[in-house]
Write a protein that holds these residues in place. Sequence first.
Motif, PDB file in Angstrom:
ATOM      1  N   ARG A 182      43.922  47.392  32.954  1.00  0.00           N
ATOM      2  CA  ARG A 182      43.122  46.974  34.106  1.00  0.00           C
ATOM      3  C   ARG A 182      44.018  46.345  35.175  1.00  0.00           C
ATOM      4  O   ARG A 182      43.861  46.614  36.372  1.00  0.00           O
ATOM      5  CB  ARG A 182      42.068  45.977  33.636  1.00  0.00           C
ATOM      6  CG  ARG A 182      41.122  45.579  34.705  1.00  0.00           C
ATOM      7  CD  ARG A 182      40.055  44.674  34.144  1.00  0.00           C
ATOM      8  NE  ARG A 182      39.206  44.197  35.228  1.00  0.00           N
ATOM      9  CZ  ARG A 182      38.258  43.322  35.092  1.00  0.00           C
ATOM     10  NH1 ARG A 182      37.996  42.824  33.896  1.00  0.00           N
ATOM     11  NH2 ARG A 182      37.549  42.935  36.106  1.00  0.00           N
ATOM     12  N   THR A 183      44.968  45.538  34.776  1.00  0.00           N
ATOM     13  CA  THR A 183      45.892  44.916  35.724  1.00  0.00           C
ATOM     14  C   THR A 183      46.770  45.974  36.394  1.00  0.00           C
ATOM     15  O   THR A 183      46.989  45.925  37.612  1.00  0.00           O
ATOM     16  CB  THR A 183      46.770  43.879  35.002  1.00  0.00           C
ATOM     17  OG1 THR A 183      45.938  42.917  34.364  1.00  0.00           O
ATOM     18  CG2 THR A 183      47.698  43.176  35.973  1.00  0.00           C
ATOM     19  N   ALA A 184      47.281  46.922  35.617  1.00  0.00           N
ATOM     20  CA  ALA A 184      48.117  47.983  36.179  1.00  0.00           C
ATOM     21  C   ALA A 184      47.314  48.813  37.182  1.00  0.00           C
ATOM     22  O   ALA A 184      47.808  49.154  38.257  1.00  0.00           O
ATOM     23  CB  ALA A 184      48.659  48.865  35.072  1.00  0.00           C
TER      24      ALA A 184
ATOM     25  N   ALA B   5      44.709  47.772  38.853  1.00  0.00           N
ATOM     26  CA  ALA B   5      44.406  46.919  40.003  1.00  0.00           C
ATOM     27  C   ALA B   5      45.589  46.858  40.969  1.00  0.00           C
ATOM     28  O   ALA B   5      45.398  46.772  42.182  1.00  0.00           O
ATOM     29  CB  ALA B   5      44.030  45.518  39.529  1.00  0.00           C
ATOM     30  N   TYR B   6      46.814  46.913  40.463  1.00  0.00           N
ATOM     31  CA  TYR B   6      47.986  46.892  41.331  1.00  0.00           C
ATOM     32  C   TYR B   6      48.323  48.282  41.878  1.00  0.00           C
ATOM     33  O   TYR B   6      48.769  48.412  43.012  1.00  0.00           O
ATOM     34  CB  TYR B   6      49.202  46.334  40.591  1.00  0.00           C
ATOM     35  CG  TYR B   6      49.157  44.832  40.399  1.00  0.00           C
ATOM     36  CD1 TYR B   6      49.011  43.983  41.477  1.00  0.00           C
ATOM     37  CD2 TYR B   6      49.268  44.278  39.136  1.00  0.00           C
ATOM     38  CE1 TYR B   6      48.966  42.609  41.312  1.00  0.00           C
ATOM     39  CE2 TYR B   6      49.218  42.909  38.955  1.00  0.00           C
ATOM     40  CZ  TYR B   6      49.072  42.077  40.036  1.00  0.00           C
ATOM     41  OH  TYR B   6      49.031  40.727  39.869  1.00  0.00           O
TER      42      TYR B   6
ATOM     43  N   SER C   5      46.782  46.993  25.970  1.00  0.00           N
ATOM     44  CA  SER C   5      45.481  46.360  25.820  1.00  0.00           C
ATOM     45  C   SER C   5      44.646  46.670  27.059  1.00  0.00           C
ATOM     46  O   SER C   5      45.158  47.091  28.095  1.00  0.00           O
ATOM     47  CB  SER C   5      45.633  44.845  25.650  1.00  0.00           C
ATOM     48  OG  SER C   5      46.134  44.277  26.837  1.00  0.00           O
ATOM     49  N   TYR C   6      43.365  46.438  26.961  1.00  0.00           N
ATOM     50  CA  TYR C   6      42.458  46.714  28.061  1.00  0.00           C
ATOM     51  C   TYR C   6      42.832  45.878  29.283  1.00  0.00           C
ATOM     52  O   TYR C   6      42.761  46.364  30.411  1.00  0.00           O
ATOM     53  CB  TYR C   6      41.010  46.411  27.618  1.00  0.00           C
ATOM     54  CG  TYR C   6      40.001  46.622  28.704  1.00  0.00           C
ATOM     55  CD1 TYR C   6      39.668  47.898  29.141  1.00  0.00           C
ATOM     56  CD2 TYR C   6      39.378  45.538  29.319  1.00  0.00           C
ATOM     57  CE1 TYR C   6      38.751  48.093  30.148  1.00  0.00           C
ATOM     58  CE2 TYR C   6      38.452  45.718  30.330  1.00  0.00           C
ATOM     59  CZ  TYR C   6      38.133  46.996  30.738  1.00  0.00           C
ATOM     60  OH  TYR C   6      37.217  47.189  31.731  1.00  0.00           O
ATOM     61  N   GLY C   7      43.271  44.670  29.079  1.00  0.00           N
ATOM     62  CA  GLY C   7      43.647  43.785  30.182  1.00  0.00           C
ATOM     63  C   GLY C   7      44.869  44.289  30.923  1.00  0.00           C
ATOM     64  O   GLY C   7      44.946  44.198  32.147  1.00  0.00           O
ATOM     65  N   ARG C   8      45.843  44.831  30.211  1.00  0.00           N
ATOM     66  CA  ARG C   8      47.053  45.338  30.860  1.00  0.00           C
ATOM     67  C   ARG C   8      46.764  46.604  31.657  1.00  0.00           C
ATOM     68  O   ARG C   8      47.298  46.783  32.754  1.00  0.00           O
ATOM     69  CB  ARG C   8      48.145  45.617  29.836  1.00  0.00           C
ATOM     70  CG  ARG C   8      48.765  44.369  29.287  1.00  0.00           C
ATOM     71  CD  ARG C   8      49.926  44.709  28.411  1.00  0.00           C
ATOM     72  NE  ARG C   8      50.496  43.503  27.866  1.00  0.00           N
ATOM     73  CZ  ARG C   8      51.771  43.384  27.583  1.00  0.00           C
ATOM     74  NH1 ARG C   8      52.577  44.407  27.764  1.00  0.00           N
ATOM     75  NH2 ARG C   8      52.238  42.267  27.097  1.00  0.00           N
TER      76      ARG C   8
END
Length: 75
Positions: free
Chosen positions: A8-10, A12-13, A3-6
């Motif tokens: 983006r989180t990946a 970001a890390y 998903s777009y959120g995952r």
Amino acid sequence: MFSYGRIRTAFAYAFPLVLGILYILAGDQVLQNHSQKVRQAQTSELLNRASLIAANLKSEYSASLQIEKAFLQVF
């Protein structure tokens, strides 16, 4: 699927880690380049000193040899 959120989180890390690794690699390259230039300067200085010493010894040897020949001719 991601998903777009995952994603983006990946990102970001992972982005700061990748950027940090790139900074470390660039710093290491700059340090190695500086160390190599310092070693080359030291080698050049040693070769220059050796050349000056060799020229000094050669001139002293030839001067002393000439003096010795002159004294041998006198006596």
